[in-house]
Design a protein around this motif. Structure first.
Motif, short mmCIF file in Angstrom:
data_model
loop_
_atom_site.label_atom_id
_atom_site.label_comp_id
_atom_site.label_asym_id
_atom_site.label_seq_id
_atom_site.Cartn_x
_atom_site.Cartn_y
_atom_site.Cartn_z
N ALA A 41 40.33 -55.75 13.38
CA ALA A 41 41.37 -55.22 13.91
C ALA A 41 42.18 -54.56 12.66
N ARG A 42 42.69 -53.28 12.44
CA ARG A 42 43.73 -52.86 11.56
C ARG A 42 44.74 -52.07 12.25
N GLY A 43 45.95 -52.91 12.42
CA GLY A 43 46.92 -52.31 13.39
C GLY A 43 46.33 -51.96 14.83
N ASP A 44 46.52 -50.70 15.17
CA ASP A 44 46.31 -50.51 16.61
C ASP A 44 44.71 -50.07 16.67
N SER A 45 43.92 -50.31 15.74
CA SER A 45 42.58 -49.79 15.70
C SER A 45 41.59 -51.09 15.40
N LEU A 46 40.52 -50.93 16.33
CA LEU A 46 39.51 -51.88 16.25
C LEU A 46 37.97 -51.43 15.84
N GLY A 47 37.53 -51.76 14.77
CA GLY A 47 36.06 -51.12 14.49
C GLY A 47 35.41 -52.43 15.04
N PHE A 48 34.16 -52.32 15.45
CA PHE A 48 33.19 -53.31 15.97
C PHE A 48 31.73 -53.11 15.91
N ARG A 49 31.00 -54.07 16.16
CA ARG A 49 29.79 -53.94 16.02
C ARG A 49 29.38 -54.71 17.72
N TYR A 50 28.58 -54.23 18.42
CA TYR A 50 28.30 -54.78 19.79
C TYR A 50 26.66 -55.09 19.80
N ARG A 51 26.64 -56.11 20.75
CA ARG A 51 25.05 -56.48 21.02
C ARG A 51 24.84 -56.69 22.23
N GLU A 52 23.75 -55.75 22.93
CA GLU A 52 23.69 -56.08 24.40
C GLU A 52 22.13 -56.73 24.43
N PRO A 53 21.46 -57.08 25.55
CA PRO A 53 20.26 -57.65 25.45
C PRO A 53 19.23 -56.73 24.98
N VAL A 55 20.07 -53.32 23.20
CA VAL A 55 20.32 -52.43 22.24
C VAL A 55 21.57 -52.94 21.61
N SER A 56 21.81 -52.64 20.27
CA SER A 56 22.81 -52.88 19.49
C SER A 56 23.66 -51.73 18.87
N GLY A 57 25.00 -51.86 18.40
CA GLY A 57 25.41 -50.49 17.82
C GLY A 57 26.90 -50.88 17.19
N THR A 58 27.38 -49.66 17.19
CA THR A 58 28.97 -49.83 16.50
C THR A 58 29.72 -48.86 17.36
N GLY A 59 31.13 -49.41 17.19
CA GLY A 59 32.11 -48.33 17.88
C GLY A 59 33.63 -48.68 17.33
N HIS A 60 34.33 -48.08 17.91
CA HIS A 60 35.82 -47.92 17.61
C HIS A 60 36.71 -47.73 18.76
N LEU A 61 37.78 -48.59 18.66
CA LEU A 61 38.67 -48.45 19.78
C LEU A 61 40.26 -48.37 19.19
N TRP A 85 34.57 -44.94 25.50
CA TRP A 85 34.72 -46.28 26.05
C TRP A 85 36.09 -46.04 26.37
N SER A 86 36.78 -46.62 27.58
CA SER A 86 38.27 -46.77 27.84
C SER A 86 38.50 -48.11 28.68
N GLY A 87 39.84 -48.49 28.43
CA GLY A 87 40.00 -49.44 29.33
C GLY A 87 41.69 -49.62 29.55
N ARG A 88 41.72 -50.71 30.48
CA ARG A 88 43.39 -51.10 30.71
C ARG A 88 43.47 -52.61 30.60
N ARG A 89 44.37 -52.96 30.25
CA ARG A 89 44.63 -54.38 30.15
C ARG A 89 44.99 -55.07 31.40
N ILE A 90 44.17 -56.30 31.99
CA ILE A 90 44.86 -56.77 33.30
C ILE A 90 45.76 -57.95 33.02
N GLU A 91 46.67 -57.44 33.69
CA GLU A 91 48.10 -58.20 33.41
C GLU A 91 48.10 -59.51 34.00
#
Length: 109
Positions: A41-53, A55-61, A85-91
């Protein structure tokens, strides 16, 4: 700002993110099986790598103002096209249980 830590309802199902020491963020979700995210995380940004069964790859939120939602993109390794990719926090609400995939349940305190 609350940061990335929490449970999110996303366009790919529930996502659990945990902020670690420093700026590291790790998480898990179900997408064709157990899947993981590892990022920085860098402030409000998140750069990431992901791994699924299969496939794998990269992303940013990017967190929206107030930290209650995010938007971003991901792509499989070797691909040039980004997908949204979008999402909302579950309170948190006392006693409410949030199921993350088939094998994980978290009780919100």
């Amino acid at each position: 700002m609350r940061g990335w830590d929490g449970i999110w309802e996303t366009s790919f199902g529930r996502l659990r993110l945990v902020e670690k020491r420093g700026a590291r963020v790790q998480g898990f979700y179900e997408c064709g099986g157990p899947s993981q995210i590892d990022g920085v995380a860098r402030g409000d940004s998140l750069g990431f790598r992901y791994r699924e069964p299969n496939v794998s790859g990269t992303g940013h939120l990017q967190l929206a103002e107030g930290g209650r939602a995010f938007t971003g993109e991901w792509r499989p390794r070797g691909e040039s096209k980004w997908s949204p990719w979008s999402g909302r926090r579950i309170e948190a609400q006392p006693g409410i249980r949030a199921v993350i995939g088939r094998a994980c349940t978290a009780t919100l305190l």
